[in-house]
Design a protein around this motif. Structure first.
Motif, short mmCIF file in Angstrom:
data_model
loop_
_atom_site.label_atom_id
_atom_site.label_comp_id
_atom_site.label_asym_id
_atom_site.label_seq_id
_atom_site.Cartn_x
_atom_site.Cartn_y
_atom_site.Cartn_z
N ILE A 26 -8.45 -0.58 3.43
CA ILE A 26 -7.24 -1.37 3.22
C ILE A 26 -7.43 -2.76 3.81
O ILE A 26 -7.76 -2.89 4.99
CB ILE A 26 -6.03 -0.70 3.88
CG1 ILE A 26 -5.85 0.71 3.33
CG2 ILE A 26 -4.76 -1.53 3.68
CD1 ILE A 26 -4.78 1.48 4.02
N PRO A 56 0.83 -1.21 0.00
CA PRO A 56 0.00 0.00 0.00
C PRO A 56 0.86 1.26 0.00
O PRO A 56 1.83 1.37 0.74
CB PRO A 56 -0.81 -0.13 1.29
CG PRO A 56 -0.85 -1.59 1.57
CD PRO A 56 0.47 -2.13 1.09
N GLY A 60 -3.75 1.64 -1.48
CA GLY A 60 -3.10 2.27 -0.35
C GLY A 60 -3.98 3.34 0.23
O GLY A 60 -5.10 3.60 -0.23
#
Length: 902
Positions: free
Chosen positions: A494, A130, A463
């Motif tokens: 996430i 990420p 991300g």
């Protein structure tokens, strides 16, 4: 239910671990430095730059180990096929290194190979981590690569225009002022653009690979960013043109064809659009071909299957040599990095004077076959199969999902992916004519391309600042976001990732052990490099003792590297031959040089350089030993000027004139200008001259009387036999030979000898022999005519540095004409001799060290100044004439068998 109940306790989730941002920046910095550094391919083997290069190729290994230790599970995983491919590459290269013919070179080359493989895995791991910003990391990588490509093109043109183009224009103006009209031409090697990678083929390969990427970036960008990519692409196209590369032009055309095929497969268009597109592609192809005159001239020869000499013959010879290397070691090859060291041992004898030494085989599949054997071929075919499978899967996904893809911004857009495929396809064509995987700029570009393509099947993880789109959803913003665009959203999207497994950390510990072993092996290597560099500085200051000490210590630290004993031996031998030294000191230096040469020859037995120069050193005291050295050198490079003469000279010193006579004849048959040397006026050779002439004439006649003789070979024999008859004053015999091939310059010489003049219409315009005759006939215009003759001679046409005759040479030739009774008298009595020693200009590049001075052969060649320059075509020594060298091979084998045992 209590809070302590394990069934209700939250499952621990590993937080995203650092992905080594400092290491990532260092890897990127090393890649950028060795891409943009002018002449990077040379500095990578010079002290102290070699230490920076070694660090740049080892940093990806450190980065991958860091990721393997800290990154959560799943971030570094490859698909089964690619995992097998990477492990197979490590196994093949490792096994080939263990069985290598030249272990030191193989270990040295294995390190950047492992670094490149590590970079590919670490980079895809970085992409799947990420990002703290609002952009996908594949975008950052693509923009970085595109920006680097534009910078390369800008630096390349910025260096080439003032340092090559304008200098050549000034040189052409100087020629024009002397009555010599020439135009700028990329046929001249020196004017092709090699900046900044060190060779024009590297620059062309890099640009062919990256130009489609720039086109793809322009297609997915907008506004000023699109203008940047388009402008950079045009700059790169201009830069590619300045390389004069034929393979580059063909590679770019191949990229265009692949791009058209991908477009057709992705989006069906109406037939009239296809007609327009096809017409545009044909037009661009014709324009590209028309702008590359070298390619246009080469195509007919290629279609006829005729190499025709020159660079095509060069590549044919290297391909055959590489094939023979692989056949000799089919399972594991010679070992990584072994080609330049073993090359002369496998080079075919019919190659003549073409491709005597090489750095690489100019053919990537053949290079892999020669160095890695069947394993290398398997790796090549396996990589192609994996790429084709990936491309097929991508095309199927495109056709099923349409454009844009359902995954939206998670994968590179189709236009960019198409540019990546087109770049790889175009570079694939270039790789058939060159081997460039040892160049960081090109191998790094390939790693970036493969990593980006990996994303079309394994999208990068979202991300902070990026939302994961549900399957089948369309993105809320255009897919062609530019580098400055950001998106904000809830970072809670996430996904959680499990921690790294223990087995992987154990594997990382093993990798750290391998890395530590590499570093320990490199410590004495770099220490020796530093010592030798200090020794060469001492040598330049005249401190022989310090030089000998430093080179001896370097040799002791790295006993498998032949560079140190070669440089030690040659420099000590050169010092011993200087006449101002005490006899005892000179003898001590000579003996030390012989010891060093013997050490180097044992390490590198397939280099003619060591054998021939050792022969000159040993011949001062032991002529019979020198005979064996020259025989070994001749078996490696039989057509090299001076080798057969060196063997004959030492046979004469050993009081064996009957054995020496055939070798003098072999030297003259391969290099006819040898018969015009002032050497034949010296005692010991004057009596042998008639016998050598008779032997050579008889052999030429025997060859011509063969029932089947190639026209090019027959033409050569008639020319040189006619020239020798003319040199001896036998006008009738000379006329018979020259009339048989209608050699106009020779017939003009006969007319001049018979009548004292030549009609202007009998002189072929622009011919160096004809211009020299005109200079003889017209004393008032002698200087400009001799200048034009010099510039028209083959040796000047191949290099702009030699096109202008030196003033002192012009004066000597002109004054000699004024004092001679006839044209032939001028050549035989008034033209001075030229003492030459062959300089080994590519020695450092081939042996992968550039710190020391380039060696110069000890043997001196005494040449007639005119017959080896302005009248060179009268006594030519063809660079590539296989029929001649095949015939000479049998004569040489018979002469060697007659030699006494060493």
């Amino acid at each position: 239910m209590s809070a302590a109940d394990p069934s209700t306790a939250p499952t621990p989730v590993a937080k995203p671990a650092p992905d080594g941002p400092l290491l990532a920046m260092l890897v990127a910095g090393g890649y950028g430095l060795w891409t943009l550094l002018p002449n990077s391919n040379g500095w990578m083997v010079g002290w102290p730059w070699v230490a920076l290069w070694q660090g740049a190729v080892m940093l990806p290994l450190v980065w991958l180990l860091w990721q393997g230790w800290y990154q959560p599970q799943g971030r570094l995983g490859l698909s089964k096929g690619w995992t097998v491919g990477f492990l197979g590459a490590i196994a093949v290269c490792g096994l080939s290194t263990l069985t290598a013919t030249f272990p030191h070179a193989a270990r040295w080359q294995l390190i950047p190979t492992l670094g490149t493989l590590a970079a590919a895995v670490a980079l895809q791991g970085w992409l799947r981590t990420p990002s703290p910003g609002g952009q996908r990391r594949w975008r950052q990588l693509a923009y970085m690569q595109g920006g680097l490509a534009i910078t390369v093109a800008a630096i390349s043109l910025g260096l080439w225009i003032p340092q090559t183009y304008w200098l050549e224009q000034q040189h052409l103006a100087d020629l024009a002022a002397r009555g010599i009209q020439r135009t700028f031409s990329f046929d001249l090697l020196e004017v092709r653009n090699w900046y900044p990678l060190g060779h024009q083929n590297y620059v062309a390969g890099y640009l062919v690979l990256n130009l489609p990427l720039l086109a793809g970036l322009a297609g997915i960008s907008r506004g000023r960013w699109r203008g940047l990519w388009l402008g950079g692409g045009l700059l790169a196209l201009l830069d590619l043109y300045t390389t004069g590369s034929r393979a580059g032009t063909l590679g770019l055309l191949g990229s265009g064809i692949v791009a058209a095929v991908l477009t057709a497969a992705c989006r069906p268009w109406p037939w009239h659009r296809w007609l327009v597109g096809l017409g545009g592609l044909v037009g661009l192809s014709g324009l590209a071909l028309g702008l590359n005159a070298r390619l246009v001239r080469s195509l007919p020869a290629l279609l006829r299957g005729n190499s025709g000499g020159g660079e095509l013959a060069y590549r044919w010879i290297t391909t055959i040599t590489g094939w023979r290397m692989g056949l000799a070691h089919p399972w594991t090859g010679l070992g990584p990095g072994s080609v330049p060291f073993a090359y002369q041992g496998y080079r075919p004898p019919w190659a003549g004077r073409e491709a005597e030494l090489i750095h690489q085989l100019h053919n990537t599949p053949i290079q892999l076959w020669a160095e890695l054997g069947l394993g290398g071929i398997g790796l090549g075919f396996g990589a192609i199969a994996l790429l084709l499978a990936l491309a097929w899967g991508w095309l199927q996904g495109i056709r099923q999902a349409g454009i844009p893809l359902a995954q939206g911004d998670r994968t590179p857009p189709p236009l960019l992916v198409g540019g990546l495929w087109a770049g790889l396809a175009g570079y694939g064509l270039v790789s058939v004519t060159d081997y460039q995987l040892d160049n960081i700029a090109i191998s790094g570009s390939l790693v970036v391309f493969l990593t980006l393509l990996w994303q079309i099947r394994h999208p990068s993880s979202p991300g902070p600042g990026l939302t994961t789109l549900p399957q089948g959803a369309e993105p809320a913003e255009p897919l062609d976001r530019s580098p400055g665009d950001t998106v904000t959203c809830d970072t809670a999207a996430i996904p959680a990732v499990p921690p790294a497994p223990r087995w992987r950390r154990r594997l990382v510990l093993g990798g750290m052990g391998v890395l530590a072993a590499m570093v320990l092996w490199l410590i004495p290597v770099h220490r020796a490099w530093s010592l030798s560099s200090d020794g060469f500085v001492a040598l330049s200051k005249g401190d022989i003792g310090r030089f000998q000490d430093r080179l001896s210590r370097a040799q002791a630290l790295v006993p498998q590297d032949p560079y140190y004993p070669y440089q030690l031996g040659w420099n000590l031998g050169e010092l011993s031959r200087q006449g101002d030294r005490d006899a005892a000191e000179a003898e001590a230096l000579r003996r030390a040089a012989i010891v060093a040469f013997n050490t180097a020859n044992a390490l590198l037995p397939q280099w003619e350089f060591g054998h021939s120069n050792l022969g000159w050193l040993r011949g001062q005291r032991d002529p019979q030993a020198a005979v064996a050295d020259f025989a070994a050198a001749l078996q490696l490079v039989p057509a090299k000027p001076g080798l057969a003469f060196g063997l004959a000279l030492h046979l004469l010193q050993a009081q064996q004139p009957d054995l020496a006579l055939p070798w003098l004849g072999l030297e003259a048959l391969r290099h006819p200008a040898f018969l015009t040397s002032a050497l034949w006026q010296q005692p010991g050779f004057r009596d042998l001259y008639p016998a050598v002439q008779t032997q050579v004439l008889a052999q030429w006649s025997a060859w011509l009387n063969q029932t089947a003789i190639e026209p090019s070979w027959a033409n050569h024999i008639h020319r040189v036999r006619g020239s020798l008859h003319w040199w001896r004053g036998d006008w009738a015999a000379a006329a018979a030979d020259w009339q048989a091939i209608q050699y106009r310059p020779g017939l003009a010489l006969l007319t001049l000898a018979a009548t004292g003049t030549v009609a202007p219409q009998d002189l072929p315009p622009g011919n160096p022999v004809a211009l020299t005759i005109q200079a003889w006939l017209d004393p008032d215009q002698r200087s400009p005519l001799l200048t034009q003759a010099w510039a028209a001679a083959p040796m000047a046409a191949s290099s702009f540095a030699e096109a202008l005759i030196p003033p002192q040479v012009l004066t000597v030739l002109g004054d000699g004409m004024a004092q001679a009774d006839s044209f032939l008298d001028w050549l035989q009595t008034q033209v001075p001799s030229l003492s030459e020693r062959n300089t080994r200009l590519g020695f450092g590049v081939l042996i992968r060290h550039i710190d020391g001075p380039p060696p110069v052969d000890y043997g001196v060649q005494l040449k007639n100044l005119a017959t080896t320059t302005i009248l060179q075509e009268l006594f030519p020594s063809p660079t590539f004439l296989p029929a001649l060298d095949d015939a000479l091979g049998s004569l040489q084998a018979a002469a060697i068998s007659a030699l006494p045992p060493p």
